[in-house]
Scaffold this active site. Structure first.
Site: not given
Ligand code: CTP
Length: 404
Positions: A335, A208
């Protein structure tokens, strides 16, 4: 951190003197006031007019010029300065200060200064390694003078070696650190940053556009405020922050094991990383060749690193970041609750000029009780410091609750 700060910048005679112009620009950009003092030999390398124009203040070049004294009042300036920086600092000025010699305007002002003095030496490698220079630096350090050591690279004399003035970004960072109260002293903080990469085959990956800038800004701000920082970062093009333990990783799984490894000894976790939620189920050992008209990839979920930490949080503080393109507050709060966080920084990544890759960001801070603090568009450094201010408040509140 440089906002409204009074900085005296001393420039001495070395080829790196031209870089002082950029230092002035950066301080002014950060909202600081710079008063430049140049030695006679510095003026052989760069014109006072350049520095006067950039700083917007008169440049001091002479000790005994009455009109300069009347206009500027050097001793008063030395005493009013909140920090004195000498960049570049030659072996000569280091030697003079170490031995109490005050025979020109810069050495006189240093002698009269009460503020911290930071020197960025720059010289030829043989001079840098000279035991006399090293002795002088040691004795100045003992007396509380600060140094930012030169790096390795091309030197003006044509050789390569140690002696190049430290990077401007690092000098500014060190200045900010000296001007910053150490409210995170004694705390161990884990920061994650950047994207992760999930390989499909030996030459392709899914990732990304995260640049890592937000996480690096948080790590730098923490270091400036006295924390012991471990920064676990996916691939980025950024230079590692000074005095931060940087652990490079590639995949979500590698980030997970690095985080798990350091979690026990950590007081606070700040997860700015944009972690892949899915990865290819199989990594092809050979390059996938072009053939069929379409290609489907089977993906599997990665583990939620922050979610796992939330389950064994204990007394630690957990801060997440949420990248959203719609229903920002609602999704971010969801979240926060699901991952058992103390605070989540919500980021509308659908907006232009903010979020991924940008130096600026526009975020909302969402707390456990649902309280939302909306911040205007700000440089990521500033957001980092505001976030740290709120963490300190959360810690104070939690201590007060425990006392009751
Ligand atoms: N995060 C994590 N491990 C993952 C995915 C996300 O630790 N496998 C952490 C990110 O570093 C961030 C938080 O969770 O601090 C939220 O990440 P985000 O990508 O916004 O949310 P997701 O939980 O992945 O949900 P979605 O992608 O469905 O919005």
């Amino acid at each position: 951190m440089l906002k409204d700060k009074q900085v005296v910048l001393g420039i001495t005679g070395g080829i790196a003197a031209y870089k002082a112009a950029e230092i002035v620009r950066q301080i002014v950009k950060g909202g600081g006031q710079v008063h430049v003092i140049m030695t006679r030999s510095a003026q052989e390398f760069i014109a006072p007019l350049t520095l006067q124009t950039l700083s917007g203040n008169p440049v001091t070049t002479e000790l005994f010029q009455l009109y300069q004294e009347r206009e500027i009042g050097h001793i008063a300036l030395a005493q009013r300065a909140q920090i004195l920086v000498i960049a570049p600092a030659t072996a000569n000025i280091i030697g003079k200060i170490a031995h109490g010699i005050a025979d020109d305007i810069l050495s006189t002002v240093v002698m009269a200064a009460k503020a911290p003095v930071l020197m960025a030496p720059a010289m030829n490698e043989a001079m840098w390694e000279n035991p006399i220079v090293q002795d002088n630096i040691r004795s100045l350090k003992k007396r509380g003078y600060h140094f930012i050591d030169p790096g390795w690279g091309d030197l003006a004399c044509g050789a390569q070696g140690t002696g190049r003035m430290a990077e401007i970004e690092d000098i500014i960072d060190e200045m900010a650190a000296l001007l910053t109260p150490k409210d995170f002293r004694g705390q161990k903080v884990l920061v994650t940053a950047g994207p992760t990469r999930e390989m499909l085959d030996p030459v392709r990956f899914i990732s990304n556009p995260s640049s890592g800038k937000m996480g690096f800004a948080v790590a730098r701000a923490l270091r400036q405020r006295g924390a012991q920082v471990t920064l676990i970062s996916g691939p980025t093009a950024l230079a590692p922050p000074r005095m931060v333990n940087v652990i490079p990783v590639q995949t979500a799984e590698e980030m997970r094991s690095a985080v798990q490894k350091h979690f026990a000894e950590t007081d606070i976790v700040i997860k700015t990383a944009a972690v892949a939620d899915y990865r290819p189920k199989k990594i092809s050992p050979e390059k996938i060749k072009k053939g069929a008209a379409s290609l489907s990839l089977e993906m599997e979920k990665t583990r939620d690193i922050l979610g796992e930490l939330g389950m064994k949080k204990g007394q630690k503080l957990l801060i997440g970041f949420a990248a959203e393109t719609r229903k920002v507050n609602a999704f971010a709060l969801e979240k926060l609750q699901k991952k058992n966080l103390d605070l989540i920084v919500a980021n509308d990544v659908g907006r232009k000029g903010s979020g991924f890759g940008s130096d600026m960001n526009e975020v909302r801070l969402i707390f456990r009780d649902g309280r939302v603090e909306t911040l205007p568009a700000l440089p990521k450094e500033e957001i980092a410091h505001i976030l740290l201010d709120r963490i300190i408040t959360l810690q104070k509140e939690s201590r007060a609750r425990k006392k009751k």
